[in-house]
Write a protein that holds these residues in place. Structure first.
Motif, PDB file in Angstrom:
ATOM      1  N   GLU A   1      10.681   1.013  -2.838  1.00 51.63           N
ATOM      2  CA  GLU A   1       9.427   1.091  -3.419  1.00 51.63           C
ATOM      3  C   GLU A   1       8.940   2.375  -2.957  1.00 51.63           C
ATOM      4  O   GLU A   1       7.889   2.621  -2.266  1.00 51.63           O
ATOM      5  N   ILE A   2       9.348   3.546  -3.522  1.00 51.91           N
ATOM      6  CA  ILE A   2       9.076   4.773  -2.972  1.00 51.91           C
ATOM      7  C   ILE A   2       7.487   5.225  -3.222  1.00 51.91           C
ATOM      8  O   ILE A   2       6.787   5.766  -2.273  1.00 51.91           O
ATOM      9  N   ALA A   3       7.000   4.724  -4.189  1.00 48.73           N
ATOM     10  CA  ALA A   3       5.655   5.010  -4.708  1.00 48.73           C
ATOM     11  C   ALA A   3       4.640   4.481  -3.637  1.00 48.73           C
ATOM     12  O   ALA A   3       3.448   4.829  -3.497  1.00 48.73           O
ATOM     13  N   LEU A   4       5.031   3.453  -2.931  1.00 45.57           N
ATOM     14  CA  LEU A   4       4.168   2.531  -1.955  1.00 45.57           C
ATOM     15  C   LEU A   4       4.382   3.066  -0.703  1.00 45.57           C
ATOM     16  O   LEU A   4       3.963   2.537   0.539  1.00 45.57           O
ATOM     17  N   THR A   5       5.189   3.918  -0.185  1.00 43.55           N
ATOM     18  CA  THR A   5       5.503   4.145   1.118  1.00 43.55           C
ATOM     19  C   THR A   5       5.018   5.442   1.605  1.00 43.55           C
ATOM     20  O   THR A   5       5.841   6.198   2.079  1.00 43.55           O
ATOM     21  N   ALA A   6       3.933   5.674   1.528  1.00 42.06           N
ATOM     22  CA  ALA A   6       3.270   6.928   2.208  1.00 42.06           C
ATOM     23  C   ALA A   6       3.496   7.015   3.616  1.00 42.06           C
ATOM     24  O   ALA A   6       3.582   8.056   4.201  1.00 42.06           O
ATOM     25  N   SER A   7       3.368   5.729   4.488  1.00 41.52           N
ATOM     26  CA  SER A   7       3.660   5.533   5.761  1.00 41.52           C
ATOM     27  C   SER A   7       4.970   6.126   6.175  1.00 41.52           C
ATOM     28  O   SER A   7       5.076   6.910   7.394  1.00 41.52           O
ATOM     29  N   PHE A   8       5.801   5.896   5.272  1.00 39.84           N
ATOM     30  CA  PHE A   8       7.269   6.575   5.627  1.00 39.84           C
ATOM     31  C   PHE A   8       7.587   7.878   5.597  1.00 39.84           C
ATOM     32  O   PHE A   8       7.983   8.500   6.622  1.00 39.84           O
ATOM     33  N   MET A   9       6.566   8.575   4.646  1.00 41.78           N
ATOM     34  CA  MET A   9       6.456  10.090   4.601  1.00 41.78           C
ATOM     35  C   MET A   9       5.805  10.571   5.928  1.00 41.78           C
ATOM     36  O   MET A   9       6.456  11.719   6.476  1.00 41.78           O
ATOM     37  N   GLU A  10       4.856   9.948   6.395  1.00 44.10           N
ATOM     38  CA  GLU A  10       4.238  10.607   7.578  1.00 44.10           C
ATOM     39  C   GLU A  10       5.233  10.297   8.653  1.00 44.10           C
ATOM     40  O   GLU A  10       5.178  11.182   9.833  1.00 44.10           O
ATOM     41  N   ARG A  11       5.722   9.392   8.888  1.00 45.56           N
ATOM     42  CA  ARG A  11       6.617   9.076  10.026  1.00 45.56           C
ATOM     43  C   ARG A  11       7.989  10.211   9.838  1.00 45.56           C
ATOM     44  O   ARG A  11       8.284  10.882  11.188  1.00 45.56           O
ATOM     45  N   PHE A  12       8.415  10.550   8.799  1.00 47.02           N
ATOM     46  CA  PHE A  12       9.447  11.476   8.746  1.00 47.02           C
ATOM     47  C   PHE A  12       8.603  12.726   9.201  1.00 47.02           C
ATOM     48  O   PHE A  12       9.251  13.713   9.750  1.00 47.02           O
ATOM     49  N   GLN A  13       7.444  13.218   8.699  1.00 48.51           N
ATOM     50  CA  GLN A  13       6.903  14.340   9.091  1.00 48.51           C
ATOM     51  C   GLN A  13       6.558  14.486  10.575  1.00 48.51           C
ATOM     52  O   GLN A  13       6.833  15.559  11.262  1.00 48.51           O
ATOM     53  N   ASP A  14       6.108  13.159  11.350  1.00 48.24           N
ATOM     54  CA  ASP A  14       6.234  13.357  12.707  1.00 48.24           C
ATOM     55  C   ASP A  14       7.490  13.807  13.369  1.00 48.24           C
ATOM     56  O   ASP A  14       7.329  14.205  14.526  1.00 48.24           O
ATOM     57  N   ARG A  15       8.302  13.334  12.834  1.00 53.54           N
ATOM     58  CA  ARG A  15       9.748  13.505  13.459  1.00 53.54           C
ATOM     59  C   ARG A  15      10.309  14.829  13.202  1.00 53.54           C
ATOM     60  O   ARG A  15      11.012  15.659  13.922  1.00 53.54           O
ATOM     61  N   PHE A  16      10.042  15.425  12.127  1.00 57.43           N
ATOM     62  CA  PHE A  16      10.781  16.649  11.442  1.00 57.43           C
ATOM     63  C   PHE A  16       9.748  17.820  11.091  1.00 57.43           C
ATOM     64  O   PHE A  16      10.375  18.804  10.577  1.00 57.43           O
ATOM     65  N   GLY A  17       8.597  17.476  11.301  1.00 59.13           N
ATOM     66  CA  GLY A  17       7.739  18.482  10.902  1.00 59.13           C
ATOM     67  C   GLY A  17       7.365  18.845   9.627  1.00 59.13           C
ATOM     68  O   GLY A  17       6.561  19.915   9.319  1.00 59.13           O
ATOM     69  N   ALA A  18       8.077  18.308   8.668  1.00 60.09           N
ATOM     70  CA  ALA A  18       7.622  18.301   7.342  1.00 60.09           C
ATOM     71  C   ALA A  18       8.027  17.213   6.380  1.00 60.09           C
ATOM     72  O   ALA A  18       8.958  16.346   7.191  1.00 60.09           O
ATOM     73  N   LYS A  19       7.365  16.827   5.471  1.00 63.41           N
ATOM     74  CA  LYS A  19       7.742  15.697   4.651  1.00 63.41           C
ATOM     75  C   LYS A  19       9.177  15.867   3.659  1.00 63.41           C
ATOM     76  O   LYS A  19       9.251  17.264   3.475  1.00 63.41           O
ATOM     77  N   PRO A  20       9.752  15.011   3.459  1.00 64.81           N
ATOM     78  CA  PRO A  20      10.717  15.063   2.618  1.00 64.81           C
ATOM     79  C   PRO A  20      10.213  15.332   0.946  1.00 64.81           C
ATOM     80  O   PRO A  20       9.087  14.824   0.841  1.00 64.81           O
ATOM     81  N   ALA A  21      11.134  15.736   0.349  1.00 63.94           N
ATOM     82  CA  ALA A  21      10.701  15.732  -1.309  1.00 63.94           C
ATOM     83  C   ALA A  21      10.685  14.511  -1.952  1.00 63.94           C
ATOM     84  O   ALA A  21      11.606  13.659  -1.378  1.00 63.94           O
ATOM     85  N   GLU A  22       9.642  14.047  -2.860  1.00 62.08           N
ATOM     86  CA  GLU A  22       9.646  12.851  -3.274  1.00 62.08           C
ATOM     87  C   GLU A  22      10.340  12.782  -4.683  1.00 62.08           C
ATOM     88  O   GLU A  22      10.305  13.913  -5.427  1.00 62.08           O
ATOM     89  N   TRP A  23      10.987  11.454  -5.190  1.00 64.39           N
ATOM     90  CA  TRP A  23      11.443  11.444  -6.443  1.00 64.39           C
ATOM     91  C   TRP A  23      11.296  10.190  -7.034  1.00 64.39           C
ATOM     92  O   TRP A  23      11.814   9.044  -6.478  1.00 64.39           O
ATOM     93  N   HIS A  24      10.413   9.857  -7.849  1.00 62.86           N
ATOM     94  CA  HIS A  24      10.114   8.371  -8.331  1.00 62.86           C
ATOM     95  C   HIS A  24       9.224   8.627  -9.616  1.00 62.86           C
ATOM     96  O   HIS A  24       8.935   9.796 -10.082  1.00 62.86           O
ATOM     97  N   SER A  25       9.234   7.535 -10.304  1.00 60.83           N
ATOM     98  CA  SER A  25       8.589   7.747 -11.828  1.00 60.83           C
ATOM     99  C   SER A  25       7.069   7.911 -11.924  1.00 60.83           C
ATOM    100  O   SER A  25       6.625   8.335 -12.820  1.00 60.83           O
ATOM    101  N   ASP A  26       6.488   7.850 -10.845  1.00 60.44           N
ATOM    102  CA  ASP A  26       5.029   8.181 -10.522  1.00 60.44           C
ATOM    103  C   ASP A  26       4.715   9.879 -10.351  1.00 60.44           C
ATOM    104  O   ASP A  26       3.640  10.338 -10.099  1.00 60.44           O
TER     105      ASP A  26
END
Length: 738
Positions: free
Chosen positions: A262-287
């Motif tokens: 459920e990528i459209a609902l996982t903003a918290s995952f993006m933040e965790r990724f940014q905390d670890r790698f200093g940048a967010k990953p690119a997103e790809w989903h229907s929204d």
């Protein structure tokens, strides 16, 4: 897609001469590529993305493998245009062919999933920028001084970027441009996300997590195909472990794909990724906005994007150098696509890793039976994380026998659960009530005549949504306003709601706890994904006392103050004929109860059930998942069900019941006699009518080593042709049995 002037010229005037032909795969349900001629002076190779005429239209296609077919180029229509983008790699073309062959889908429809961003096939336009050329204005102001100080380092800027960095309005920059202090230049388009840094914030892993990360990273360093299953309880640090695998892959200069259900609902995952790698990953989903989808597609194929986090469709992005795929929550049924091309993204991710010769990591607190069996057989290497990260303990789980602790009349919450909610709210902690049923009630009927509200297009009841004052079909989306009188007998105020949905549970909670802050989470909430993200963020910040939600609350969210999880109807998922019903119920309930106590607070889970002795209930409260999987695997093996057997589903639909049934019977009669493979049916599907189409079902069952695809090809070749309104859908390895 609109054509440019060169395309119109090619369409209106005589085509340039050609001396060779190539096969081109077009995004149509054709069984093979079409042949086109290559005009003199045009350079194409296998994988080139091209525009070709198809009937009166111009369509996107891909030059495919196979070489010339011996047809005179003069007799063929020429390729209109070659797009200026990297060709699809041989690995990607092999993957498309494999998926098409396995799912028995037209290869053009599979290729279409890799070409979802047609405006990305040409390079992005350059961005107008500014460069400091020296000098000072006659009239120096503080704002102008800040702009010159910012630009003095010699970097190139966009107009708005320079104004923002200097803290001035754009008009200040415009004035300096007019004075000749800046000159206009053109810059390459900016990346959609910054480059992730594998060493940005190294994780502090504890004993089990450190050992798991070392094992996973060791597989990455081998640089070859492997499949690892990270099997860890909720809150055990699985994400931090696979972050180390991502870091190692990035250090090796390769790209990473993270699949999320459920990528459209996982903003918290993006933040965790940014905390670890200093940048967010690119997103790809229907929204994702179309313009952003184009940028991500282009930068993935050119290698500018290093990490993509996406839904199942991201599996068909043509990466430049993909070196790792991670499938988070690998058990989740959302990975199964059941439209046009039927495929399971988890299984296809493993195939893509094998074709590309790189590692694949599957992650789950409740792995699928298929993955468990592959781990036990040695096909997958399994990494166990049996304890939660830090000092957090798993919640204490207890069953509430609803036969002994019945709710009050008209209610659905037992006194035991109500008391637990009250104690939790008093301690200023959060309670979650889970019911996997949207709306207010699944059925509405008239007390006087017994009339039941049913969808006119589907064989399903209309679900009442009291918040919206609507009755809605959850199969086709049909909706009507909730009436005040029965349409059958005309009696006023005698319509009654039968059974609970999350809205009805919210009504009951507000009756018991009028002062509590209550949030209802459901996929059909007003405001869509943006509203859901705001609600999830509010819960994480402690701005709600009681949360009532459907299955979307089970998908990896971290709620620090959540200490009580109540399952309103633990038996709900067991009440159908799905052979995976027990497995899915166990997974869903385990995931939901795992939302509690993730930050170390003492937590509890209460499951309301009328079947306390059911093996699923006993496995959940005892925490003995091994015993549950052992029993489930034994039963699957005895019944020769996946992964010990193979299944394929055939749904025949038509506008009339007669046409659907007759065609299904014709297909059944066309089935070849093959040892080890049998055909069950046809029979009406459990949902016999959907969107006005009558549905009959055939189920093909074979042993694990059966040539299911060969059997189905032979069956389809001898079956009656689809005529009139008849449609046939073929699903290899079905997940849904409706």
């Amino acid at each position: 897609m609109s054509t440019d002037s060169s395309d119109l010229f090619g369409a209106l005037f005589e085509a340039p001469p050609a001396n060779r032909t190539v096969p081109v795969l077009v995004p149509m349900p054709a069984s093979k590529p079409y042949s086109y001629s290559v005009p003199d002076g045009m350079a194409v190779e296998p994988g080139s993305v091209v525009q070709v005429p198809l009937g009166p239209r111009q369509v996107i296609g891909v030059v495919w493998d196979g070489g010339e077919d011996g047809v005179d180029p003069k007799k063929l229509r020429p390729i209109s245009h070659v797009f200026d983008c990297p060709p699809l790699s041989r690995e990607m073309r092999d993957f498309i062919d494999w998926v098409a062959t396995y799912t028995l889908s037209p290869p053009g429809l599979v290729a279409r999933m890799a070409l979802r961003a047609p405006n990305a096939f040409e390079p992005e336009p350059m961005v107008e920028g500014l460069k400091f050329v020296g000098g000072e204005p006659e009239r120096m102001t503080p704002a102008r001084a800040r702009v010159l100080d910012t630009a003095a380092a010699g970097l190139s800027w966009t107009r708005s970027g320079l104004a923002h960095a200097a803290g001035v309005s754009a008009s200040v920059v415009d004035g300096l441009i007019t004075l000749g202090i800046f000159e206009t230049i053109f810059l390459p388009p900016p990346p959609v996300v910054a480059m992730p840094d594998p060493d940005f914030a190294a994780a502090r892993l504890e004993g089990p997590q450190r050992a798991a990360a070392e094992e996973i990273v060791s597989d990455i360093r081998k640089g070859e195909f492997s499949v690892s299953l990270i099997d860890g309880v909720t809150g055990s640090g699985k994400t931090e472990v696979y972050f180390e695998a991502i870091a190692e892959t990035l250090k090796r200069g390769r790209q990473v794909l993270i699949l999320l259900p459920e990528i459209a609902l996982t903003a918290s995952f993006m933040e965790r990724f940014q905390d670890r790698f200093g940048a967010k990953p690119a997103e790809w989903h229907s929204d994702l906005a179309p313009r952003m989808r184009e940028k991500v597609w282009r930068q993935a194929v050119t290698g500018e994007v290093r990490v993509v986090a996406g839904a199942r469709s991201a599996l068909f992005l043509p990466f430049e150098d993909l070196g790792l795929i991670i499938v988070d929550e690998e058990h989740d049924p959302a990975y199964k696509q059941e439209d046009r091309v039927f495929y399971n993204a988890r299984d296809m991710a493993v195939v893509r890793g094998r074709i590309g010769d790189f590692p694949v990591i599957l992650v789950s607190a409740t792995p699928s039976v298929e993955s468990q069996v592959n781990g036990q057989s040695g096909r997958y290497s399994t990494v166990h994380l049996p304890t939660r990260f830090g000092d957090a303990a798993l919640p204490d789980l207890h069953l509430i026998d609803m036969r002994r602790h019945a709710p009050e009349r008209g209610g659905f919450l037992s006194p035991v659960l109500i008391r637990a909610i009250g104690k939790t709210v008093e301690k200023r902690q959060q309670a979650l009530l889970f019911l996997n049923r949207r709306g207010y009630a699944p059925l509405t009927l008239c007390r006087v005549c017994g009339h039941r509200f049913q969808c006119p297009q589907c064989s399903s009841w209309l679900v009442e949504h009291r918040f919206r004052k609507q009755l809605q079909c959850h199969q086709c989306g049909y909706a009507e306003r909730t009436p005040e009188a029965c349409p059958e007998c005309g009696t006023l105020d005698h319509l009654v709601a039968c059974g609970p949905g999350v809205e009805r549970i919210a009504e009951e909670v507000e009756r018991h706890f009028p002062e509590a802050r209550t949030i209802v989470l459901s996929s059909d909430i007003m405001g869509g994904v943006k509203r859901l993200r705001l609600e999830l963020d509010a819960i994480a910040k402690g701005e709600a006392d009681i949360v009532i939600g459907t299955q979307l609350v089970a998908k990896g969210h971290n709620f620090p103050l959540m200490t009580l999880v109540g399952i309103v109807d633990a038996d709900l998922g067991l009440a159908n004929g799905d052979p995976r019903a027990a497995e899915r119920t166990f997974q869903l309930l385990s995931q939901v109860t795992g939302r509690a106590g993730r930050t170390g607070l003492k937590s509890h889970g209460l499951l309301q059930t009328y079947q306390p002795q059911h093996p699923v209930m006993q496995a959940i409260v005892s925490g003995n998942s091994d015993a549950f999987y052992e029993r489930e695997i034994t039963e699957r093996e005895r019944a020769i069900l996946p992964p010990f057997g193979r299944l394929a589903s055939i749904i025949v639909s038509a506008e009339t019941r007669h046409d659907a049934e007759n065609h299904a019977r014709g297909m059944r009669n066309a089935a070849p006699q093959v040892s080890g493979i049998s055909v069950l049916g046809p029979a009406e599907a459990p949902l016999a009518l959907v969107r006005g189409r009558h549905r009959f079902r055939l189920l093909v069952h074979g042993r694990r080593n059966s040539d299911m695809q060969g059997f189905l090809r032979a069956m389809l070749s001898q079956s009656p042709k689809e005529r009139g309104s008849v449609q046939v859908q073929l699903d290899i390895d079905p997940q849904s049995f409706l």
